[in-house]
Design an enzyme around this catalytic site. Structure first.
Site, PDB file in Angstrom:
ATOM      1  N   CYS A  34     -54.524  32.904   0.993  1.00 37.31           N
ATOM      2  CA  CYS A  34     -54.672  33.460   2.341  1.00 37.31           C
ATOM      3  C   CYS A  34     -55.211  34.891   2.331  1.00 37.31           C
ATOM      4  CB  CYS A  34     -53.334  33.403   3.080  1.00 37.31           C
ATOM      5  SG  CYS A  34     -52.703  31.710   3.220  1.00 37.31           S
ATOM      6  N   LYS A  69     -43.032  32.907   9.010  1.00 36.96           N
ATOM      7  CA  LYS A  69     -43.749  31.738   8.499  1.00 36.96           C
ATOM      8  C   LYS A  69     -43.250  31.468   7.084  1.00 36.96           C
ATOM      9  CE  LYS A  69     -48.301  29.947   7.322  1.00 36.96           C
ATOM     10  NZ  LYS A  69     -49.746  30.113   7.438  1.00 36.96           N
ATOM     11  N   LYS A  84     -42.342  29.285  12.223  1.00 35.99           N
ATOM     12  CA  LYS A  84     -43.105  28.157  11.700  1.00 35.99           C
ATOM     13  C   LYS A  84     -42.603  27.788  10.312  1.00 35.99           C
ATOM     14  CE  LYS A  84     -47.647  27.039  10.088  1.00 35.99           C
ATOM     15  NZ  LYS A  84     -48.887  27.535   9.604  1.00 35.99           N
ATOM     16  N   SER A 141     -47.897  20.096  10.713  1.00 35.87           N
ATOM     17  CA  SER A 141     -48.518  18.821  10.339  1.00 35.87           C
ATOM     18  C   SER A 141     -47.541  17.840   9.684  1.00 35.87           C
ATOM     19  CB  SER A 141     -49.695  19.094   9.405  1.00 35.87           C
ATOM     20  OG  SER A 141     -49.268  19.810   8.256  1.00 35.87           O
ATOM     21  N   TYR A 156     -49.313  18.848  17.290  1.00 28.08           N
ATOM     22  CA  TYR A 156     -50.352  17.807  17.223  1.00 28.08           C
ATOM     23  C   TYR A 156     -50.028  16.664  18.179  1.00 28.08           C
ATOM     24  CZ  TYR A 156     -51.385  20.649  13.229  1.00 28.08           C
ATOM     25  OH  TYR A 156     -51.668  21.743  12.446  1.00 28.08           O
ATOM     26  N   GLU A 194     -38.781  40.427   9.649  1.00 26.34           N
ATOM     27  CA  GLU A 194     -40.227  40.158   9.811  1.00 26.34           C
ATOM     28  C   GLU A 194     -40.642  40.268  11.278  1.00 26.34           C
ATOM     29  OE1 GLU A 194     -42.789  39.755   8.082  1.00 26.34           O
ATOM     30  OE2 GLU A 194     -42.296  39.002   6.097  1.00 26.34           O
ATOM     31  N   CYS A 252     -57.371  31.355   4.133  1.00 29.73           N
ATOM     32  CA  CYS A 252     -57.252  30.256   3.153  1.00 29.73           C
ATOM     33  C   CYS A 252     -58.314  29.180   3.307  1.00 29.73           C
ATOM     34  CB  CYS A 252     -55.856  29.653   3.163  1.00 29.73           C
ATOM     35  SG  CYS A 252     -55.329  29.009   4.744  1.00 29.73           S
ATOM     36  N   CYS A 308     -56.742  33.703   9.386  1.00 33.34           N
ATOM     37  CA  CYS A 308     -56.272  33.601   8.011  1.00 33.34           C
ATOM     38  C   CYS A 308     -57.492  33.372   7.133  1.00 33.34           C
ATOM     39  CB  CYS A 308     -55.284  32.444   7.867  1.00 33.34           C
ATOM     40  SG  CYS A 308     -54.412  32.471   6.282  1.00 33.34           S
TER      41      CYS A 308
HETATM   42  C1  PBG Z   1     -53.174  29.048   7.450  1.00 30.49           C
HETATM   43  C2  PBG Z   1     -52.303  28.077   8.147  1.00 30.49           C
HETATM   44  C3  PBG Z   1     -51.561  27.003   7.614  1.00 30.49           C
HETATM   45  C4  PBG Z   1     -51.001  26.350   8.717  1.00 30.49           C
HETATM   46  C5  PBG Z   1     -51.391  27.051   9.858  1.00 30.49           C
HETATM   47  N1  PBG Z   1     -52.173  28.126   9.473  1.00 30.49           N
HETATM   48  C6  PBG Z   1     -51.438  26.508   6.226  1.00 30.49           C
HETATM   49  C7  PBG Z   1     -50.682  27.260   5.231  1.00 30.49           C
HETATM   50  O1  PBG Z   1     -50.180  28.353   5.469  1.00 30.49           O
HETATM   51  O2  PBG Z   1     -50.611  26.757   4.105  1.00 30.49           O
HETATM   52  C8  PBG Z   1     -50.153  25.101   8.685  1.00 30.49           C
HETATM   53  C9  PBG Z   1     -50.175  24.285   9.930  1.00 30.49           C
HETATM   54  C10 PBG Z   1     -49.624  22.909   9.800  1.00 30.49           C
HETATM   55  O3  PBG Z   1     -49.100  22.486   8.746  1.00 30.49           O
HETATM   56  O4  PBG Z   1     -49.705  22.193  10.804  1.00 30.49           O
HETATM   57  N2  PBG Z   1     -52.572  29.880   6.542  1.00 30.49           N
END
Ligand code: PBG
Length: 325
Positions: free
Chosen positions: A130, A195, A248, A274, A313, A233, A122, A120
């Site tokens: 991104c 996602k 996700k 997270s 995690y 998707e 970002c 990615c």
């Molecule tokens: C990158 C990415 C993100 C996460 C994984 N890859 C952040 C986002 O899309 O804003 C989030 C992972 C997490 O919150 O543990 N684009």
């Protein structure tokens, strides 16, 4: 069959029976640990909203990967925090980029540990989106080339699998083609297929320093209200050559994991993100929940919903419990 002839409690009365009829078994084999790598030496910068997690310099990262391997966890997923960000995300595909350096060092020390990479932009763009910005918007097709180049650079540095998460249309196909052309036809793709534009990524954005500097990600990540769209998707990613499909976040999207399980026969990954980690840690710290039990219940639920792979995690903590330690 009805009460009083059938009494469900008969088979719940002790742990022996409960073990015999248990349907879902979480295993350390299912877990992947995300790790954050930054430049520097002997640096271990705590991530405030993710207790126990750090931005690690490569020397610490190598130790962490070894510990993860010793815990029986088969794979890690790497995220990089570059020293410099720019409009072109050049740190994402640089030969000496942070991820590329980390990959070479890990593969040198622990060659049999699986190392996956998030693909990615970002973390590498100055604006935190991104993809590449053209006329104030993320330009889909301009971003595809950069994602493909990034994936190839990861494969070249030793990645065992690449995981595109930018939510650009056609990203899986573009990456597959570029990998094949570069001779990496045996490197699989784990596609972040469904996602969502989720608030549960909040702590990650602190961890990876990748929050968008303007606007949000709703023009490319999915609307949390949609599930049929997730199927569309995933279908596209499968057609473009995904080897593993991902949903996700996980916890608020268990129904999407279940539908994906029923409609597709590819392995399914779920990302226990997270914010899902942080909220359990916060409640446990306040004494409002038993954090260890909440962790195991949630991970088991994600597996029960249909995930084969759980990116979490909690991987090391869960592995300790699963290995009876
Ligand atoms: C990158 C990415 C993100 C996460 C994984 N890859 C952040 C986002 O899309 O804003 C989030 C992972 C997490 O919150 O543990 N684009």
């Amino acid at each position: 069959m009805f009460f009083p002839d059938y009494r469900s409690r008969r088979l719940r009365k002790n742990e022996g029976f409960r073990r015999l009829i248990r349907e879902t078994r979480l295993s350390v084999d299912n877990l992947v640990l995300p790790l954050f790598v930054r430049s520097g030496k002997d640096t271990k910068k705590p991530i405030g909203s993710m207790p126990g997690h750090f931005q690690l310099s490569i020397d610490h990262l190598i130790r962490e990967v070894q510990m993860t391997k010793d815990a029986g966890i088969p794979a890690v997923l790497l995220f990089g925090i570059p020293d410099r960000k720019d409009e072109a995300a050049s740190g994402a595909f640089a030969r000496d980029g942070i991820i590329q350096q980390a990959l070479r060092r890990i593969k040198d020390k622990t060659p049999d540990m699986l190392v996956f990479t998030d693909v990615c932009l970002c973390e590498y763009t100055s604006h935190g989106h991104c993809g590449i910005i053209e006329k104030g918007e993320v330009d889909n097709d301009a971003t595809l080339e950069v994602l493909a180049e990034t994936a190839v650079s990861h494969a070249r540095a030793g990645a065992d699998m690449v995981a595109p998460s930018a939510m650009m249309d056609g990203q899986v196909g573009a990456i597959r083609e570029a990998l094949d052309e570069a001779g990496y036809e045996t490197i699989p793709i784990m596609a972040y297929s469904a996602k969502y534009a989720s608030c549960f990524y909040g702590p990650f954005r602190e961890a990876a320093e990748g929050a968008p500097q303007f606007g949000d990600r709703k023009a490319y990540q999915m609307d949390p209200a949609n599930a049929d769209e997730a199927i569309r998707e995933i279908t596209l990613d499968v057609e473009e050559g995904a080897d593993i499909i991902m949903v996700k976040p996980a916890l608020a999207y268990l129904d999407v994991i279940r539908r994906a399980r029923e409609e597709f026969d590819l392995p399914i990954a779920a990302y226990n993100v997270s914010g899902e980690f942080a909220m359990i840690k916060a409640a446990a710290k306040l004494g409002w929940l038993d954090g260890g039990k909440a962790m195991m219940e949630i991970l088991t639920s994600i597996k029960r919903a249909g995930a084969d792979i759980i990116i979490t995690y909690f991987a090391q903590e869960a592995a300790k419990i699963l290995q009876g330690g």
